[in-house]
Design a protein around this motif. Structure first.
Motif, mmCIF file in Angstrom:
data_model
loop_
_atom_site.group_PDB
_atom_site.id
_atom_site.type_symbol
_atom_site.label_atom_id
_atom_site.label_comp_id
_atom_site.label_asym_id
_atom_site.label_seq_id
_atom_site.Cartn_x
_atom_site.Cartn_y
_atom_site.Cartn_z
ATOM 1 N N LEU A 538 0.827 -1.205 0.000
ATOM 2 C CA LEU A 538 0.000 0.000 0.000
ATOM 3 C C LEU A 538 0.861 1.256 0.000
ATOM 4 C CD1 LEU A 538 -2.757 -1.052 2.575
ATOM 5 C CD2 LEU A 538 -2.780 -1.267 0.088
ATOM 6 N N ALA A 539 1.931 1.250 0.794
ATOM 7 C CA ALA A 539 2.830 2.403 0.828
ATOM 8 C C ALA A 539 3.508 2.603 -0.523
ATOM 9 C CB ALA A 539 3.879 2.210 1.922
ATOM 10 N N ALA A 540 3.878 1.512 -1.182
ATOM 11 C CA ALA A 540 4.494 1.611 -2.509
ATOM 12 C C ALA A 540 3.519 2.209 -3.513
ATOM 13 C CB ALA A 540 4.956 0.233 -2.969
ATOM 14 N N ARG A 541 2.249 1.800 -3.426
ATOM 15 C CA ARG A 541 1.241 2.356 -4.339
ATOM 16 C C ARG A 541 1.061 3.852 -4.105
ATOM 17 N NH1 ARG A 541 -3.078 -2.476 -3.397
ATOM 18 N NH2 ARG A 541 -2.275 -3.975 -4.926
ATOM 19 N N SER A 543 3.361 5.926 -3.060
ATOM 20 C CA SER A 543 4.523 6.576 -3.684
ATOM 21 C C SER A 543 4.376 6.608 -5.199
ATOM 22 C CB SER A 543 5.801 5.836 -3.294
ATOM 23 O OG SER A 543 6.042 5.925 -1.906
ATOM 24 N N LEU A 544 3.803 5.551 -5.767
ATOM 25 C CA LEU A 544 3.573 5.523 -7.208
ATOM 26 C C LEU A 544 2.553 6.584 -7.609
ATOM 27 C CD1 LEU A 544 3.910 4.312 -10.008
ATOM 28 C CD2 LEU A 544 2.287 2.499 -9.367
ATOM 29 N N ALA A 545 1.513 6.771 -6.794
ATOM 30 C CA ALA A 545 0.526 7.808 -7.087
ATOM 31 C C ALA A 545 1.186 9.186 -7.093
ATOM 32 C CB ALA A 545 -0.605 7.756 -6.056
ATOM 33 N N SER A 546 2.061 9.433 -6.116
ATOM 34 C CA SER A 546 2.770 10.719 -6.076
ATOM 35 C C SER A 546 3.675 10.884 -7.282
ATOM 36 C CB SER A 546 3.595 10.820 -4.788
ATOM 37 O OG SER A 546 2.762 10.809 -3.653
ATOM 38 N N ALA A 547 4.281 9.798 -7.731
ATOM 39 C CA ALA A 547 5.138 9.866 -8.915
ATOM 40 C C ALA A 547 4.336 10.213 -10.160
ATOM 41 C CB ALA A 547 5.880 8.541 -9.103
ATOM 42 N N TYR A 548 3.110 9.672 -10.243
ATOM 43 C CA TYR A 548 2.236 10.059 -11.355
ATOM 44 C C TYR A 548 1.959 11.565 -11.325
ATOM 45 C CZ TYR A 548 1.077 5.241 -12.726
ATOM 46 O OH TYR A 548 1.128 3.945 -13.189
ATOM 47 N N VAL A 564 -5.910 3.758 -3.016
ATOM 48 C CA VAL A 564 -4.967 3.325 -1.983
ATOM 49 C C VAL A 564 -5.468 3.731 -0.604
ATOM 50 C CG1 VAL A 564 -2.623 3.573 -1.110
ATOM 51 C CG2 VAL A 564 -3.004 3.384 -3.566
ATOM 52 N N LEU A 565 -6.003 4.952 -0.486
ATOM 53 C CA LEU A 565 -6.482 5.424 0.818
ATOM 54 C C LEU A 565 -7.623 4.540 1.325
ATOM 55 C CD1 LEU A 565 -6.455 7.455 3.108
ATOM 56 C CD2 LEU A 565 -7.974 8.919 1.751
ATOM 57 N N ALA A 566 -8.525 4.161 0.453
ATOM 58 C CA ALA A 566 -9.636 3.282 0.872
ATOM 59 C C ALA A 566 -9.095 1.961 1.402
ATOM 60 C CB ALA A 566 -10.580 3.051 -0.301
ATOM 61 N N ASP A 567 -8.101 1.397 0.736
ATOM 62 C CA ASP A 567 -7.505 0.138 1.201
ATOM 63 C C ASP A 567 -6.794 0.324 2.541
ATOM 64 O OD1 ASP A 567 -8.446 -1.335 -0.899
ATOM 65 O OD2 ASP A 567 -6.575 -1.318 -2.050
ATOM 66 N N CYS A 568 -6.088 1.441 2.696
ATOM 67 C CA CYS A 568 -5.365 1.688 3.948
ATOM 68 C C CYS A 568 -6.323 1.827 5.124
ATOM 69 C CB CYS A 568 -4.513 2.951 3.823
ATOM 70 S SG CYS A 568 -3.022 2.754 2.832
ATOM 71 N N ALA A 581 0.159 9.130 5.776
ATOM 72 C CA ALA A 581 1.038 9.496 4.656
ATOM 73 C C ALA A 581 0.254 9.514 3.349
ATOM 74 C CB ALA A 581 2.202 8.520 4.568
ATOM 75 N N VAL A 582 -0.638 8.534 3.166
ATOM 76 C CA VAL A 582 -1.435 8.486 1.940
ATOM 77 C C VAL A 582 -2.376 9.687 1.890
ATOM 78 C CG1 VAL A 582 -3.188 7.177 0.688
ATOM 79 C CG2 VAL A 582 -1.264 5.989 1.736
ATOM 80 N N ARG A 583 -2.948 10.071 3.028
ATOM 81 C CA ARG A 583 -3.831 11.244 3.059
ATOM 82 C C ARG A 583 -3.072 12.513 2.678
ATOM 83 N NH1 ARG A 583 -6.266 11.109 8.901
ATOM 84 N NH2 ARG A 583 -6.966 13.202 8.276
ATOM 85 N N ASN A 584 -1.862 12.654 3.170
ATOM 86 C CA ASN A 584 -1.046 13.824 2.811
ATOM 87 C C ASN A 584 -0.790 13.880 1.309
ATOM 88 O OD1 ASN A 584 1.062 16.036 3.780
ATOM 89 N ND2 ASN A 584 2.093 14.756 2.264
ATOM 90 N N ASN A 585 -0.398 12.742 0.752
ATOM 91 C CA ASN A 585 -0.082 12.710 -0.681
ATOM 92 C C ASN A 585 -1.324 12.912 -1.541
ATOM 93 O OD1 ASN A 585 2.489 12.237 0.172
ATOM 94 N ND2 ASN A 585 2.517 10.053 -0.352
#
Length: 807
Positions: A538-541, A543-548, A564-568, A581-585
């Motif tokens: 989930l954390a990798a995904r 980071s991938l979203a931020s890279a997009y 990703v946030l829903a899964d987290c 972290a996902v919410r911030n990104n």
């Protein structure tokens, strides 16, 4: 001049989650042969060819020289000299060649630059010692270069050319003794004759060249180096050793590298065309040469294999790079069409046994295996002071000094290069040598070696690699190499931390395209090895979203981050650090997508949760608070933004330091708040200070520095300094195109801003052309509804109305 959110990188911070002959005239000597230097017929006894017995005091083992190999391209031959009564010798038939000199390889490359260096050293009267600067032992072409020099000497009319294999002293003595016979000074005892020959070389005015090929132990040849007191002769030696004993005494070492890319390509093309196989050449010639490390021996074997099997460059490259193909399969002994006489792996590791014999620490083999797993282009010497690597060498005894001694031993035997002056790539190895070593690593040892190397990389990785960009780039390259060689050896219940660290390093450096590719690979590995619902996946995904988002694919980034946030939240809970972290990104991606009204609420909730979860001055809390201040500014809540931004700066300086990138970013954001509040002098003054600090601390090409310059150009334009603004924007756009790609949103909005600057300074046709391009690209990359696209299109319409003509 537009100043959109997407034009300010880093405001909201994310969490880390044929051969031409040359004249060879000795200085001051005329060409041609002179018989006055020939020994008289009665000058002493000679020996009939056929048998030699080593006399008392000789160095032949057991008094015999049987079984001595005579060079890299020679076979073992038993040569016997029988002592014979002294008889008058016949007149010497000049020229004399003792050897023979090896034939030049097919498609031999003249390597003119190296030849010029040899000639330069010879002109100075020095003995020339050829050795290679790159590790890997044989195969770089030192013997072929020496053979070319010897062939030229024959062609130029030298009176005497002696080619002596020099792996053992007895081989040299044998050749010298034969030479003594040929020049008419032999007395019957080989060692005595060899010494007579040295005396003759020292005093004769005849032109001569002696080649000592493949010197393996300088100590045993101490008394067998020829000299010329008349200046009519010279010595050429080849060696694998990088040993100080090879220099001194008038000897000059000339380092021999592999072929240059052009030489390698020319060799492949000439070799295939010479066999009528032009149809095997294709667009992959350069890539093939690069994969083989431009090593002459490997290129010779590879082209022979291609000819034998009728494989194109593309087909052979696929075979060679296939992990299932061994070196012996890709470069088989049957492809040794030049009579080199050894398998490729044997050639590359020829010095290993000698290095192991000289190894007083017992670390040489393990050290060489560790080096082979890392980037051939080099890794930092500091890696060998890291406890994980020292423990791998020996759990109890290894020290940094012993590790360095081991590296220098491997360097001396030309298996690696260890040169601390070249840090952060101080320790290097030829790619083919590394592959030969890796293929010999027992499977049971591979994972332990890989983990030790990964631990050491992480150990020396600086906390703020912005300040050490070259070191960071080197560590990333070594992580990539290690990952490729270790297969899944760096994975267990989690990935090794260095893998995520390398991805974060790419993102922090602003290398958005490589970062996206890295996170795509890493996420796929997480899904394959850990499962789709593992927290690290989930954390990798995320980071991938931020890279997009960083590459301008904002809508994809938002959709991905929401998933990703829903899964987290389902798997880890709403307050788990990964979820925060996902919410911030996600909030940051909303801002890049122009959804500013939603961003404020997201960051307000995130700040409150971070304060409860991490504490008031934790870096995560500071990041969230800085992003909230930016959100306030974007919706016009300027006073709240200024107050919160000042608090963030004070806390960041206390917690992280004044020069930390997060602190610099907070100061830049404060300058933007000042500008929005109408405090133009304060804003410009602060931004100039931040720009100077960014250039000094982060470098002129760091994304944060470029964003500060972009802001400064905007301020110049608003202050009526259009020419300065235009020049600064042109520089920023050029740097961003090179570093981020031509379609990055920062580049596209920058072009629009530059068009506005041109318009205001009277360059209106140029401005229209640039703005039309910017609108088309923004529409294609961000979409027609994106705020930046809408703004740019509106500006273009106004300009077209104001400028008469056909638009």
């Amino acid at each position: 001049m537009g100043h959109s959110t997407s034009g300010r990188t880093g405001e909201r911070r994310e969490w880390d989650g044929a051969h031409r002959r040359s004249a060879m005239k000795p200085p001051g000597r005329r060409r041609g042969r002179r018989e006055e230097d020939a020994p008289r017929a009665e000058s002493g006894p000679t020996a009939a060819p056929g048998h030699v017995s080593v006399g008392r005091g000789g160095v032949g083992a057991g008094g015999s020289i049987e079984g001595s190999a005579l060079g890299e391209n020679s076979r073992v031959a038993n040569i016997h000299f029988h002592e014979a009564p002294a008889v008058p010798t016949a007149a010497v038939a000049w020229p004399v060649e003792i050897g023979p000199v090896p034939a030049l390889a097919s498609a031999f490359q003249p390597r003119r630059e190296l030849r010029e260096r040899v000639e330069g050293a010879r002109a100075d009267g020095d003995t020339v010692v050829l050795t290679q600067v790159l590790s890997g032992g044989g195969g770089v072409g030192k013997t072929q270069l020496a053979a070319a020099c010897a062939s030229d000497a024959v062609a130029e009319g030298y009176d005497l050319v002696v080619w002596a294999a020099a792996t053992e002293a007895q081989q040299v003595i044998t050749q010298y003794a034969q030479a003594a016979v040929r020049v008419g000074i032999a007395g019957g005892d080989p060692e005595a004759d060899a010494r007579l020959f040295l005396e003759w070389l020292a005093t004769t005015s005849r032109r001569w060249l002696v080649v000592l090929d493949d010197v393996t132990d300088p100590a045993v040849l101490t008394s067998w180096w020829p000299a010329s007191r008349t200046g009519s002769g010279w010595v050429l030696a080849t060696t694998r050793l990088k040993d100080a004993r090879m220099t001194g005494g008038g000897r000059t070492r000339i380092d021999i590298d592999v072929y240059t890319p052009d030489e390698a390509r020319t060799f492949v093309e000439a070799r295939l065309r010479g066999e009528g196989m032009e149809h095997l050449l294709d667009a992959q010639v350069a890539e093939l040469a690069s994969a083989l490390g431009h090593l002459p021996l490997a290129l010779s074997h590879a082209t022979a294999y291609m000819i034998n099997e009728e494989l194109t460059c593309t087909a052979y490259l696929a075979l060679f790079t296939d992990h299932c193909t061994s070196l012996e399969e890709a470069l088989p002994e049957s492809a040794d069409t030049e009579g080199y006489g050894r398998q490729i792996t044997t050639t590359l590791l020829l010095s290993l046994e000698a290095a192991q014999a000289a190894d007083t620490t017992g670390f040489a083999t393990t050290a060489l295996r560790l080096v082979s797993l890392l980037d051939p282009s080099g890794h930092p010497h500091a890696l060998w002071s890291a406890p994980p690597l020292l423990n791998c060498l020996s759990p109890e005894e290894a020290t940094p000094a012993q590790a360095h001694k081991t590296l220098r031993l491997l360097h001396r035997y030309a298996l690696i290069t260890c040169d601390t002056r070249a840090d952060p790539r101080a320790v290097r190895i030829h790619a083919l040598t590394a592959r030969a070593v890796r293929e010999g690593i027992p499977e049971a040892r591979m994972a332990a070696l890989a983990v030790a190397a990964a631990d050491a990389l992480l150990e020396i990785w600086p906390d703020l690699d912005h300040f050490h960009p070259e070191l960071a780039a080197t560590l990333r390259a070594n992580t990539d190499a290690l990952t490729g060689h270790a297969a899944d050896g760096l994975w267990g219940s989690r990935s090794h931390p260095v893998l995520r660290h390398a991805g974060n390093s790419l993102s922090r450096a602003g290398l958005v395209v490589p970062a996206l590719a890295y996170w795509q690979r890493f996420t796929a590995d997480c899904e394959r090895l850990l499962g789709h619902e593992h927290l690290q996946t989930l954390a990798a995904r995320s980071s991938l979203a931020s890279a997009y988002a960083d590459t301008g694919r904002v809508e994809k980034a938002v959709a991905f981050a929401e998933w990703v946030l829903a899964d987290c939240e389902r798997l880890a809970g709403v307050k788990h650090p990964v979820t925060l972290a996902v919410r911030n990104n996600l909030a940051t991606s909303y801002g890049k997508a122009g959804r500013r009204a939603e961003v404020v609420g997201l960051f307000q909730r995130l700040v409150a949760d971070c304060e409860r979860q991490f504490g008031d001055r934790h870096p995560h809390t500071l990041t969230a608070r800085n992003n909230l201040a930016t959100a306030y500014r974007e919706v016009g809540r300027i006073e709240e933004a200024i107050g919160l931004q000042r608090r963030v700066i004070a806390d960041s300086e206390w917690r992280l330091g004044a020069g930390h990138p997060e602190t610099l970013n907070a100061r830049r954001n404060l300058a933007s708040c000042y500008w929005r509040a109408g405090l133009t002098e304060e804003a410009t003054g602060l931004l100039k200070e931040v720009n100077a600090d960014c250039e000094r601390l982060l470098g002129a090409e760091h994304p944060e520095t470029l964003s500060v310059r972009n802001d400064l150009a905007h301020y110049y334009w608003r202050a009526g300094r259009g020419e300065e603004a235009g020049r600064l924007l042109e520089q920023v756009i050029a740097d961003r195109e090179r570093l981020m790609g031509v379609d990055h949103p920062e580049v596209l909005t920058g072009r629009g801003n530059l068009a506005v600057a041109h318009w205001e300074t009277g360059r209106r046709e140029e401005a229209l052309t640039l703005l039309r391009r910017a609108v088309a690209d923004l529409d294609r990359v961000l979409g027609s509804g994106h705020s930046d696209t809408v703004g740019a299109r509106s500006t273009l319409a106004r300009y077209e109305r104001e400028l008469p003509g056909d638009h």
